[in-house]
Design a protein around this motif. Structure first.
Motif, PDB file in Angstrom:
ATOM      1  N   ALA A   1       1.272  -1.473   0.169  1.00 15.69           N
ATOM      2  CA  ALA A   1      -0.172   0.413   0.133  1.00 15.69           C
ATOM      3  C   ALA A   1       0.722   1.251  -0.523  1.00 15.69           C
ATOM      4  O   ALA A   1       1.779   0.867   0.837  1.00 15.69           O
ATOM      5  CB  ALA A   1      -0.821  -0.636   1.097  1.00 15.69           C
ATOM      6  N   ASP A   2       0.393   2.541  -0.986  1.00 15.24           N
ATOM      7  CA  ASP A   2       1.362   3.929  -0.649  1.00 15.24           C
ATOM      8  C   ASP A   2       0.258   4.673  -0.102  1.00 15.24           C
ATOM      9  O   ASP A   2      -0.649   5.094  -0.525  1.00 15.24           O
ATOM     10  CB  ASP A   2       1.265   3.790  -2.450  1.00 15.24           C
ATOM     11  N   PHE A   3       0.512   5.230   1.233  1.00 14.77           N
ATOM     12  CA  PHE A   3      -0.607   5.589   1.956  1.00 14.77           C
ATOM     13  C   PHE A   3      -0.244   7.424   1.568  1.00 14.77           C
ATOM     14  O   PHE A   3      -0.865   8.227   1.966  1.00 14.77           O
ATOM     15  CB  PHE A   3      -0.115   5.294   3.512  1.00 14.77           C
ATOM     16  N   SER A   4       0.908   7.473   0.865  1.00 13.22           N
ATOM     17  CA  SER A   4       1.687   8.905   0.250  1.00 13.22           C
ATOM     18  C   SER A   4       0.673   9.934   0.558  1.00 13.22           C
ATOM     19  O   SER A   4       0.740  11.696   0.929  1.00 13.22           O
ATOM     20  CB  SER A   4       3.122   8.699  -0.146  1.00 13.22           C
ATOM     21  N   ASN A   5      -0.499  10.325  -0.026  1.00 14.14           N
ATOM     22  CA  ASN A   5      -1.479  10.826  -0.500  1.00 14.14           C
ATOM     23  C   ASN A   5      -2.966  10.228   0.390  1.00 14.14           C
ATOM     24  O   ASN A   5      -3.103  10.074  -1.158  1.00 14.14           O
ATOM     25  CB  ASN A   5      -1.578  11.875  -1.462  1.00 14.14           C
ATOM     26  N   TYR A   6      -3.743  10.094   0.750  1.00 17.19           N
ATOM     27  CA  TYR A   6      -4.532   9.332   1.070  1.00 17.19           C
ATOM     28  C   TYR A   6      -6.090  10.594   1.849  1.00 17.19           C
ATOM     29  O   TYR A   6      -5.599  11.588   1.567  1.00 17.19           O
ATOM     30  CB  TYR A   6      -4.382   9.318   3.088  1.00 17.19           C
ATOM     31  N   ILE A   7      -7.198  10.181   0.832  1.00 15.35           N
ATOM     32  CA  ILE A   7      -8.065  11.022   0.658  1.00 15.35           C
ATOM     33  C   ILE A   7      -9.453  10.161   0.908  1.00 15.35           C
ATOM     34  O   ILE A   7      -9.281   8.826   0.957  1.00 15.35           O
ATOM     35  CB  ILE A   7      -8.764  11.204  -1.058  1.00 15.35           C
ATOM     36  N   SER A   8     -10.228  10.468   1.649  1.00 15.98           N
ATOM     37  CA  SER A   8     -11.103   9.991   2.063  1.00 15.98           C
ATOM     38  C   SER A   8     -12.224  10.380   1.414  1.00 15.98           C
ATOM     39  O   SER A   8     -12.337  11.133   1.763  1.00 15.98           O
ATOM     40  CB  SER A   8     -11.937   9.740   3.447  1.00 15.98           C
ATOM     41  N   LEU A   9     -13.619   9.716   1.291  1.00 16.91           N
ATOM     42  CA  LEU A   9     -14.992   9.809   0.358  1.00 16.91           C
ATOM     43  C   LEU A   9     -15.716   9.607   1.430  1.00 16.91           C
ATOM     44  O   LEU A   9     -15.942   7.961   1.689  1.00 16.91           O
ATOM     45  CB  LEU A   9     -15.070   9.965  -0.747  1.00 16.91           C
ATOM     46  N   GLY A  10     -16.923  10.442   1.536  1.00 18.53           N
ATOM     47  CA  GLY A  10     -18.069   9.862   1.958  1.00 18.53           C
ATOM     48  C   GLY A  10     -18.986  10.081   2.740  1.00 18.53           C
ATOM     49  O   GLY A  10     -18.963  11.616   1.948  1.00 18.53           O
ATOM     50  N   ASN A  11     -19.691  10.176   3.487  1.00 16.99           N
ATOM     51  CA  ASN A  11     -20.539  11.035   4.333  1.00 16.99           C
ATOM     52  C   ASN A  11     -20.650  11.425   5.611  1.00 16.99           C
ATOM     53  O   ASN A  11     -19.612  11.182   6.629  1.00 16.99           O
ATOM     54  CB  ASN A  11     -22.172  10.228   4.223  1.00 16.99           C
ATOM     55  N   SER A  12     -21.517  11.406   6.648  1.00 12.29           N
ATOM     56  CA  SER A  12     -21.284  11.948   8.014  1.00 12.29           C
ATOM     57  C   SER A  12     -20.568  10.915   8.975  1.00 12.29           C
ATOM     58  O   SER A  12     -19.489  11.157  10.301  1.00 12.29           O
ATOM     59  CB  SER A  12     -22.596  11.935   8.786  1.00 12.29           C
ATOM     60  N   LEU A  13     -19.913   9.532   8.688  1.00  9.61           N
ATOM     61  CA  LEU A  13     -20.006   8.160   9.142  1.00  9.61           C
ATOM     62  C   LEU A  13     -18.292   8.413   9.338  1.00  9.61           C
ATOM     63  O   LEU A  13     -17.716   8.227   9.892  1.00  9.61           O
ATOM     64  CB  LEU A  13     -20.757   7.084   8.764  1.00  9.61           C
ATOM     65  N   THR A  14     -17.377   9.045   7.838  1.00 15.75           N
ATOM     66  CA  THR A  14     -16.498   9.892   7.416  1.00 15.75           C
ATOM     67  C   THR A  14     -16.118  11.028   8.408  1.00 15.75           C
ATOM     68  O   THR A  14     -15.041  11.407   8.391  1.00 15.75           O
ATOM     69  CB  THR A  14     -16.095   9.784   5.416  1.00 15.75           C
ATOM     70  N   ALA A  15     -16.752  11.812   7.864  1.00 12.93           N
ATOM     71  CA  ALA A  15     -16.779  13.271   8.756  1.00 12.93           C
ATOM     72  C   ALA A  15     -16.370  13.116  10.379  1.00 12.93           C
ATOM     73  O   ALA A  15     -15.788  14.279  10.333  1.00 12.93           O
ATOM     74  CB  ALA A  15     -17.863  14.275   8.288  1.00 12.93           C
TER      75      ALA A  15
END
Length: 544
Positions: free
Chosen positions: A44-58
């Motif tokens: 895995a390459d975690f160098s640029n991590y982005i998360s997408l989602g709704n309130s559970l992600t926020a």
């Protein structure tokens, strides 16, 4: 009739202390033969991590988004672990304070967070007094770009929608104020476009919950329908989810996705009992004889029509179910009205309520329209958490309408008590038929998510299975057991929908385990899963 109280909640504070007395020191400890291995990211390459989602992600919790909750969000917890093995900075669109709520140009559009009031959830302001909501989507939006693109309230198709973060669209119902805080100088950019513009090497995607949850939270009354499975991207779930995965992985990004829990198992739907009417409550007990007299006349009609499942009776010795409106029932309004009008004794019957015999046709019509699709609840019905503040109160709108038809204010109030003399509206209850719709959609969505993850080689978190464990005995992590019970279960926050910080920590561990399984990392074996006991289950009202 005064408000009837149904739910009694209590909290348990566990204080753990370490004993430092000399006699407790082990002078001959057992030495573990193998030290834990060093943490590795695997492939895995975690160098640029982005998360997408709704309130559970926020990091939404206790009915609001606020800094402390955001800091305990799943993506933020993950980013701290990713940083050990090459992960970069992780920027969140932090709110202005720990009060929660949103404002627009100084005008409040969403209220502050919930707190524990001693017996259950209460609004923050009921404890500490009025506050000024400081997070203003017009006056003080933070600067991006942001790694956490979790947008409370977002459904799957919202992640593709241009203008979803445009302030001008909020009043039209076409934009989300939480996403307005992120878009800055590009108000029409979509969530997905914002994500890929940052060229992520790794992403998390947890979306689809609101595609069924919105329907459930509205009691299945049709105001917030379930997203259809089929349809083009931006409409149907299958093609929308496929577009999300294809776009996010098109440049080689790796990632982990999560499926959708069966929302009918969360405490928002499992806390309020179907039979909360206590005959020892003096505000209710005195009404039982009169109620049984009124419903006795209706029950004779139900029996004659072969609809005995609709018989309504209140017990003087045990808790009784509430009365609900059930749209799946055949409407018997005309039959009820006709039978009452045809009964020669009905004019005399209405006189006991202080009405003249001439009011009999009016009362017959009112009873028909009110109870034509009514029944008492069963243990198969689920009630939304806010119904606990409604059951047993007078519906002033309904009472006003009855006064307008000639009833006295007193009598109108007696015939407008929610869940007792006035059937609870569809928005307060999920009937078995509506629960089936939710379960069917959840199964279909999860099949799509699983297939998409498998095809793209992504890790998959079984959030549905995790919730099932929480609801059936709980999950033990370290020294703590988490369940889905409201307040005392530790996993769910005071809104009954979103996790506590400890619940988010438990989920973050599941994300890391899934990453281990797919990408060969060793978060679990190296001892780098988080200790859920380090995360709180309750935020003080004074946290500001």
């Amino acid at each position: 009739m005064k408000k009837i109280t149904y739910i009694f909640l209590s909290s348990l504070l566990l204080v753990l202390t370490n004993c430092n007395d000399p006699e407790d020191v082990d002078l001959d400890p057992i030495i573990e033969p193998d030290a834990k291995p060093e943490l590795t990211a695997g492939s895995a390459d975690f160098s640029n991590y982005i998360s997408l989602g709704n309130s559970l992600t926020a990091g939404f919790t206790d009915g609001a988004l606020f800094q402390a909750g955001q800091n305990f969000s799943i993506p933020n917890i993950l980013s701290q672990k990713f940083a050990i093995v090459g992960g970069g900075d992780f920027i969140q669109p932090l709110t202005s304070d720990n009060l929660g709520g949103l404002a627009a140009g100084g005008e409040r559009i969403q209220g502050p967070r919930l707190v524990f009031g001693g017996s259950g959830p209460v609004p923050l302001e009921s404890v500490i007094g009025p506050v000024t909501v400081g997070t203003d989507i017009v006056l003080n939006n933070p600067s991006g770009p942001f790694n956490n693109l979790g947008v409370p309230g977002a459904k799957s198709f919202h992640l593709l929608a241009p203008g979803y973060g445009n302030l001008a669209n909020v009043s039209l119902g076409l934009a989300n104020p939480y996403f307005v805080r992120m878009t800055g100088s590009t108000p029409d950019i979509s969530v997905l476009e914002m994500a890929v513009s940052q060229s992520p090497t790794f992403f998390t995607l947890w979306i689809g919950n609101n595609d069924v949850l919105g329907y459930a939270l509205s009691g299945g009354d049709g105001t917030n329908p379930i997203t259809p499975v089929d349809g083009p991207p931006g409409v149907g779930f299958q093609n929308t989810y496929g577009a999300l995965i294809q776009t996010l992985t098109s440049s080689g990004a790796q990632g982990v996705v999560a499926n959708i829990p069966n929302v009918t198992s969360i405490p928002h739907f499992t806390t309020v009992p179907y039979n909360p009417l206590d005959p020892t409550n003096p505000d209710f007990a005195g009404q039982i004889p009169t109620l049984n007299t009124i419903f006795g006349a209706l029950n004779q009609i139900f029996t004659a029509l072969g609809a005995t499942e609709r018989i309504i009776t209140f017990s003087t010795s045990e808790a009784s179910p509430v009365v609900i409106y059930d749209e799946s029932l055949t409407d018997l309004s005309a039959q009820i009205t006709g039978a009452l009008n045809a009964n020669p004794g009905f004019p005399t019957f209405v006189q006991q309520f202080g009405l003249p015999p001439q009011a009999a046709p009016l009362v017959a019509g009112l009873l028909g329209s009110t109870y034509g699709q009514a029944r008492q609840a069963t243990d198969e019905d689920l009630f939304v958490l806010p119904s606990s503040n409604v059951i047993g109160t007078v519906n002033m709108e309904a009472a006003g309408a009855l006064v307008g038809q000639g009833l006295s204010a007193t009598l109108a109030g007696q015939f407008s008590v929610e869940g007792i003399s006035l059937p609870l509206a569809d928005k307060w209850v999920l009937t078995p038929e509506e629960q089936t719709e939710i379960a069917t959609a959840t199964t279909a969505f999860n099949q799509i998510i699983s297939a998409s993850a498998s095809q793209a080689g992504l890790a998959l978190v079984d959030a549905n299975g995790l919730l099932e464990q929480l609801a059936n005995g709980g999950i033990t992590s370290g020294d703590y057991t988490l369940t889905s019970n409201l307040v005392v279960g530790s996993a769910f926050s005071l809104d009954g929908v979103h996790p506590t910080a400890r619940g988010y920590a438990l989920l973050a561990n599941e994300f890391m385990k899934a990453i281990d399984a797919t990408y060969g990392s060793n978060f679990e074996d190296s001892g780098n899963l988080v200790n859920v006991g380090d995360y709180p289950t309750n935020f003080s009202p004074t946290l500001q």
